[in-house]
Design a protein around this motif. Structure first.
Motif, PDB file in Angstrom:
ATOM      1  N   SER A   1      -4.606   8.128   0.767  1.00  0.00           N
ATOM      2  CA  SER A   1      -5.195   7.201  -0.216  1.00  0.00           C
ATOM      3  C   SER A   1      -6.357   6.410   0.372  1.00  0.00           C
ATOM      4  CB  SER A   1      -4.124   6.254  -0.757  1.00  0.00           C
ATOM      5  OG  SER A   1      -3.141   6.998  -1.431  1.00  0.00           O
ATOM      6  N   GLN A   2      -6.285   6.081   1.663  1.00  0.00           N
ATOM      7  CA  GLN A   2      -7.383   5.351   2.308  1.00  0.00           C
ATOM      8  C   GLN A   2      -8.558   6.258   2.628  1.00  0.00           C
ATOM      9  OE1 GLN A   2      -4.912   2.450   5.103  1.00  0.00           O
ATOM     10  NE2 GLN A   2      -7.089   2.154   5.439  1.00  0.00           N
ATOM     11  N   GLY A   3      -8.338   7.570   2.547  1.00  0.00           N
ATOM     12  CA  GLY A   3      -9.393   8.524   2.853  1.00  0.00           C
ATOM     13  C   GLY A   3      -9.035   9.390   4.047  1.00  0.00           C
TER      14      GLY A   3
ATOM     15  N   LYS B   1      -2.625  -6.639   2.521  1.00  0.00           N
ATOM     16  CA  LYS B   1      -3.145  -5.317   2.898  1.00  0.00           C
ATOM     17  C   LYS B   1      -2.219  -4.221   2.362  1.00  0.00           C
ATOM     18  CE  LYS B   1      -5.107  -2.989   6.894  1.00  0.00           C
ATOM     19  NZ  LYS B   1      -5.512  -3.143   8.294  1.00  0.00           N
ATOM     20  N   GLY B   2      -0.910  -4.458   2.450  1.00  0.00           N
ATOM     21  CA  GLY B   2       0.058  -3.505   1.906  1.00  0.00           C
ATOM     22  C   GLY B   2      -0.106  -3.332   0.407  1.00  0.00           C
ATOM     23  N   GLN B   3      -0.382  -4.442  -0.292  1.00  0.00           N
ATOM     24  CA  GLN B   3      -0.597  -4.380  -1.738  1.00  0.00           C
ATOM     25  C   GLN B   3      -1.885  -3.633  -2.075  1.00  0.00           C
ATOM     26  OE1 GLN B   3       1.618  -5.453  -4.116  1.00  0.00           O
ATOM     27  NE2 GLN B   3       2.963  -5.861  -2.377  1.00  0.00           N
ATOM     28  N   LEU B   4      -2.920  -3.816  -1.234  1.00  0.00           N
ATOM     29  CA  LEU B   4      -4.188  -3.112  -1.441  1.00  0.00           C
ATOM     30  C   LEU B   4      -3.975  -1.602  -1.307  1.00  0.00           C
ATOM     31  CD1 LEU B   4      -7.261  -2.861  -1.755  1.00  0.00           C
ATOM     32  CD2 LEU B   4      -7.496  -3.419   0.682  1.00  0.00           C
TER      33      LEU B   4
ATOM     34  N   VAL C   1      -2.295   4.406  -6.178  1.00  0.00           N
ATOM     35  CA  VAL C   1      -2.107   4.699  -7.611  1.00  0.00           C
ATOM     36  C   VAL C   1      -3.178   5.678  -8.096  1.00  0.00           C
ATOM     37  CG1 VAL C   1      -2.154   3.685  -9.944  1.00  0.00           C
ATOM     38  CG2 VAL C   1      -0.905   2.542  -8.103  1.00  0.00           C
ATOM     39  N   ARG C   2      -4.404   5.537  -7.577  1.00  0.00           N
ATOM     40  CA  ARG C   2      -5.460   6.472  -7.985  1.00  0.00           C
ATOM     41  C   ARG C   2      -5.558   7.674  -7.040  1.00  0.00           C
ATOM     42  NH1 ARG C   2      -8.155   5.724  -3.389  1.00  0.00           N
ATOM     43  NH2 ARG C   2      -9.957   4.365  -3.244  1.00  0.00           N
TER      44      ARG C   2
END
Length: 474
Positions: free
Chosen positions: A101-103, A312-315, A321-322
């Motif tokens: 998700s972060q790439g 950061k965990g919430q981010l 989600v996407r």
């Protein structure tokens, strides 16, 4: 339907572009106009305006997309090496697999290394890097996690006026409170910390100002902030405990010799640990601007520092989600941050193409400023950076009254007339925000030089006739 969606406005692709589309259809049907084409100078879409892609970037993305080409002698070895490294980090060695998700991890590592080089050794942690679907995706995601509260405790977001309409659109969608601070047009659109102080003090009466958005170099205004100004902004954010959003997508687009891009991250660290350990900062970059102009790949990244571990965990949760940003866009972003270096076979061609684009933009920035300032009733500040002019236009009282009778902002009326009479599509200043009683338009400087000269001559002729028709008295 959701009333917050109805409240969203995005001037760059608003009514003026819809009208341009209608006119294009009419031209295709053979309806006669006083022009033969619509020139869309409303948006910073470099390739649509004829800018050629950077060969090396396209080679690497092509190799990643169709790995069979890795056996072709038509591609240089340095491009193949980058493609192999990216593919190795992708699931099933395919660009078609979801990434984290972060790439893609190796691309985040390359982004961190790029930031360290750019900022003269200031450390960057790949774990603070998030690859995004263009910079817009990162900006809206960060704002989403920051907006909270109700009534007078609702989050206030400070944005520059004039602004890029993404900000007002996302603020409307999230039902946050837009807090305007005005750039100083009389001083080359400079940011004055006293104006920030005024905006925050007044906003505390009706909301909780928590976020400060900066666009540097400026869009639509084209100013480049001095280091001193950035230090003052960071000190102000530290004093007021504001979360800083630094939109730096035009960091490669700085034109005058006496101007220099300073990243907020670099200045923050050089101000010492009292600031660098406490001020929360999200910085954004993209493949869409600079010398690349790769808007369609939707590649970008954000670096977020000093975020509380729980937040950061919430981010990361929100990003998951996407699923992930487009992996082809991530590959394109990798080439922006990991270009050929001296000694590699593609270096000379890459450097030549990059310098050609940037020197051409510098030439067009000066040309646009000079030609606008030759027109009576138009004043254009120096275009220090980015890829737009935002000239102030004088609109006579009679035209203002006519516009109001049509329930239109005066500069929207002006831009509609410009489109209908010349085929040139620009965006009215009211779509970006401006001081009461002033009128502007935003026009990209991206068309090829000869076409840009024609556009500027047409605007000049139109403006003079517009004033004459409406009984202009200086």
């Amino acid at each position: 339907m959701n009333p917050l969606v109805k409240a969203v406005e995005y001037a760059v692709r608003g009514p003026i572009l819809l009208k341009a589309g209608e006119i294009e259809m009419e031209l295709q049907r053979g309806i006669k106009k006083p022009f033969t084409e619509v020139i869309k100078a409303n948006i910073g879409d470099a390739h649509a305006m004829g800018q050629q892609p950077i060969t090396f970037l396209r080679q690497v993305v092509a190799l990643c997309t169709y790995p069979n080409l890795l056996d072709s002698p038509s591609f240089p070895e340095d491009a193949k090496n980058r493609a192999r490294r990216i593919l190795k980090a992708c699931g099933g060695n395919s660009l078609g697999a979801y990434s984290a998700s972060q790439g893609v991890n190796c691309i985040r590592e390359d982004v961190a290394a790029y930031i360290e080089r750019r900022d003269g050794g200031v450390p960057a942690d790949p774990d603070n890097i998030y690859l995004t679907t263009g910079a817009s995706d990162g900006i809206s995601t960060i704002l989403k996690i920051l907006v909270s509260g109700g009534g007078k405790s609702r989050t206030g977001v400070l944005i520059p006026i004039p602004q890029y309409p993404l900000y007002s659109a996302v603020i409307s969608e999230l039902d946050a409170i837009q807090v305007n601070y005005y750039l100083d047009e009389e001083n080359y659109w400079a940011l004055d910390v006293n104006e920030l102080r005024r905006a925050v003090t007044e906003a505390k009466e009706y909301c909780n100002p928590k976020v400060l958005c900066i666009i540097n170099p400026g869009n639509p205004t084209g100013q480049v902030q001095s280091r001193k100004c950035i230090e003052e902004v960071i000190h102000f954010a530290w004093e007021e405990k504001l979360f800083l959003l630094a939109d730096e997508v035009y960091q490669d687009n700085v034109y005058p010799k006496d101007c220099q891009f300073h990243s907020f991250k670099k200045v923050l660290y050089e101000m010492g640990p009292e600031y660098s350990s406490n001020v929360e900062l999200a910085s954004f970059h993209s493949t869409s601007k600079g010398y690349m102009g790769e808007c369609g790949y939707r590649g970008g990244y954000m670096e977020v520092i000093n975020l509380h571990p729980e937040i950061k965990g919430q981010l990361v949760k929100m990003l998951s989600v996407r699923l992930c940003p487009p992996v082809s866009g991530q590959a394109a972003m990798d080439i922006v941050v990991n270009p050929p270096v001296p000694g590699e076979e593609s270096f000379e061609q890459f450097n030549r193409e990059k310098e050609f684009v940037l020197s051409n933009l510098a030439k067009k920035a000066k040309l646009t400023e000079d030609l606008f300032n030759q027109v009576p009733g138009i004043h254009c500040n120096p275009l220090q950076g980015a890829m737009y002019a935002f000239p102030r236009i004088f609109i006579p009282t009679k035209a203002i009254e006519t516009a109001k009778a049509h329930k239109m902002a005066p500069d929207m009326f002006y831009c509609m007339k410009l489109l209908e009479e010349t085929g040139i599509c620009v965006v009215p200043g009211s779509g970006f925000g401006q001081r009461e009683g002033t009128y502007h338009l935003r026009m990209t400087i991206l068309p090829p030089v000869e076409k840009l000269k024609i556009v500027l001559e047409k605007v000049k002729d139109f403006h003079i006739k517009f004033l004459e028709k409406r009984l202009f008295v200086p």
